[in-house]
Structures are given as C-alpha cells and as structure tokens.
Design a protein around this motif. Structure first.
Motif, PDB file in Angstrom:
ATOM      1  N   LEU A   1       0.836  -1.204   0.000  1.00  0.00           N
ATOM      2  CA  LEU A   1       0.000   0.000   0.000  1.00  0.00           C
ATOM      3  C   LEU A   1       0.870   1.254   0.000  1.00  0.00           C
ATOM      4  O   LEU A   1       1.924   1.278   0.625  1.00  0.00           O
TER       5      LEU A   1
ATOM      6  N   ILE B   1      -5.170   4.128  -8.115  1.00  0.00           N
ATOM      7  CA  ILE B   1      -5.706   4.790  -6.920  1.00  0.00           C
ATOM      8  C   ILE B   1      -6.989   4.105  -6.464  1.00  0.00           C
ATOM      9  O   ILE B   1      -7.932   3.957  -7.227  1.00  0.00           O
ATOM     10  N   ASN B   2      -6.994   3.719  -5.198  1.00  0.00           N
ATOM     11  CA  ASN B   2      -8.164   3.079  -4.607  1.00  0.00           C
ATOM     12  C   ASN B   2      -9.169   4.099  -4.103  1.00  0.00           C
ATOM     13  O   ASN B   2     -10.361   3.937  -4.268  1.00  0.00           O
ATOM     14  N   SER B   3      -8.665   5.149  -3.442  1.00  0.00           N
ATOM     15  CA  SER B   3      -9.561   6.098  -2.815  1.00  0.00           C
ATOM     16  C   SER B   3      -8.844   7.422  -2.547  1.00  0.00           C
ATOM     17  O   SER B   3      -7.625   7.469  -2.473  1.00  0.00           O
TER      18      SER B   3
ATOM     19  N   LYS C   1     -10.007  15.493  -6.566  1.00  0.00           N
ATOM     20  CA  LYS C   1     -10.745  14.229  -6.452  1.00  0.00           C
ATOM     21  C   LYS C   1     -11.068  13.663  -7.833  1.00  0.00           C
ATOM     22  O   LYS C   1     -10.981  12.462  -8.060  1.00  0.00           O
TER      23      LYS C   1
ATOM     24  N   TYR D   1      -3.604   5.081  -1.998  1.00  0.00           N
ATOM     25  CA  TYR D   1      -4.637   5.933  -1.424  1.00  0.00           C
ATOM     26  C   TYR D   1      -4.096   7.347  -1.407  1.00  0.00           C
ATOM     27  O   TYR D   1      -2.993   7.573  -0.904  1.00  0.00           O
TER      28      TYR D   1
ATOM     29  N   LEU E   1       0.306   5.394   0.830  1.00  0.00           N
ATOM     30  CA  LEU E   1      -0.510   6.538   1.230  1.00  0.00           C
ATOM     31  C   LEU E   1       0.212   7.759   0.707  1.00  0.00           C
ATOM     32  O   LEU E   1       1.331   8.060   1.130  1.00  0.00           O
TER      33      LEU E   1
ATOM     34  N   ILE F   1      -4.042  10.635   0.338  1.00  0.00           N
ATOM     35  CA  ILE F   1      -4.371  11.157   1.668  1.00  0.00           C
ATOM     36  C   ILE F   1      -3.931  12.617   1.635  1.00  0.00           C
ATOM     37  O   ILE F   1      -2.741  12.913   1.672  1.00  0.00           O
TER      38      ILE F   1
ATOM     39  N   ILE G   1      -8.792  10.263   0.316  1.00  0.00           N
ATOM     40  CA  ILE G   1      -9.183  10.486   1.704  1.00  0.00           C
ATOM     41  C   ILE G   1      -8.666  11.857   2.144  1.00  0.00           C
ATOM     42  O   ILE G   1      -7.493  12.173   1.943  1.00  0.00           O
TER      43      ILE G   1
ATOM     44  N   ILE H   1      -8.253   0.450   5.884  1.00  0.00           N
ATOM     45  CA  ILE H   1      -7.362   0.347   4.721  1.00  0.00           C
ATOM     46  C   ILE H   1      -6.547  -0.939   4.778  1.00  0.00           C
ATOM     47  O   ILE H   1      -6.444  -1.675   3.808  1.00  0.00           O
TER      48      ILE H   1
ATOM     49  N   ASN I   1      -7.141  -4.582   2.167  1.00  0.00           N
ATOM     50  CA  ASN I   1      -6.149  -4.819   1.115  1.00  0.00           C
ATOM     51  C   ASN I   1      -5.204  -5.936   1.464  1.00  0.00           C
ATOM     52  O   ASN I   1      -4.970  -6.323   2.518  1.00  0.00           O
TER      53      ASN I   1
ATOM     54  N   LYS J   1      -9.730   4.471  10.143  1.00  0.00           N
ATOM     55  CA  LYS J   1      -9.535   4.495   8.688  1.00  0.00           C
ATOM     56  C   LYS J   1      -8.290   3.693   8.305  1.00  0.00           C
ATOM     57  O   LYS J   1      -8.302   2.949   7.323  1.00  0.00           O
TER      58      LYS J   1
END
Length: 130
Positions: free
Chosen positions: A59, A110-112, A101, A90, A61, A92, A114, A126, A130, A122
């Motif tokens: 992952l 990209i998953n999300s 966004k 992600y 961030l 962040i 935040i 995450i 995953n 959170k």
C-alpha cells in the motif's frame, strides 16, 4: 502465519507523519512502514526496488501537495514503471478541491481519495481491505 503488510507513506508534513507513526504504534498494526518526504525521493527508491527484483510495498498513502515532486508527478512517473498495477494507492490529502478528487479517478492504481486527518479506524479499514 499471514505475511505482514508493507506500507509506504509519501508525505512532507512532519506533524502528519509523526501522528501516523503513533497511530500505527498504538493500533498495534502488523505493518512494515517506510516514509518518504516527496514524490521524487519515493520514485527513486521504489524504482530501485523494482530494478533489484524486490517486492514493492502493498500500500502507498500519498499526499498530493509536496515540494520537489508532488503526488501527481510521482504517479505519472511511477505508473510508467509498472507493467500492471501491483500496489494499491490511497491519496491522503488536505485538499478539498473537487478537481483533485476528479483527477484521482484518472489513475487505475488509486483506490480512494481520503481527506486528512486520517483516523486509526480508517487506517485499520485500509489495512484490512487490502
């Protein structure tokens, strides 16, 4: 025994990264972490990992507003190195700009997106998803 996850944090804010280290410590998350202060530093190190045939982090961030290389520049260059998306990213960020966004949706990796601050719940979500 399940393999521990590896987490790469790319963010230039020392207060945020300190807080994130504490969240990981207090949450007792089984995760190996590595921190980079900007996208260029992360790119150079992660491209070396690929060259050496080692495993990339599970992952990432990623902050988008950083000096030297921002998150978008990192993504543009890093995704060129990958034959297939093998890392989950992600964003962040403290940005609440709808354009950021929207831009994030253009990257398959990209998953999300935040918005900071990030909570212990959170991080747990995450890591578990995953």
């Amino acid at each position: 025994m399940k393999k521990s996850k590896s987490l790469c944090i790319i963010d230039d804010d020392p207060i945020y990264t300190f807080g994130l280290k504490k969240i990981i410590e207090f949450g007792k998350f089984d995760v190996e972490t590595i921190f980079y202060e900007n996208g260029k530093e992360a790119y150079e190190n992660l491209s070396q990992v690929i060259s050496d045939g080692e495993s990339l982090p599970d992952l990432i961030l990623l902050d988008i507003n950083m000096p030297i290389w921002n998150g978008w520049k990192f993504l543009d260059e890093f995704t060129k190195l990958l034959s297939e998306p093998s890392v989950v990213v992600y964003i962040i960020s403290s940005s609440i700009d709808p354009k950021d966004k929207e831009k994030a949706t253009q990257y398959q990796i990209i998953n999300s997106f935040i918005v900071k601050p990030i909570s212990i719940d959170k991080i747990r979500e995450i890591l578990q998803s995953n």
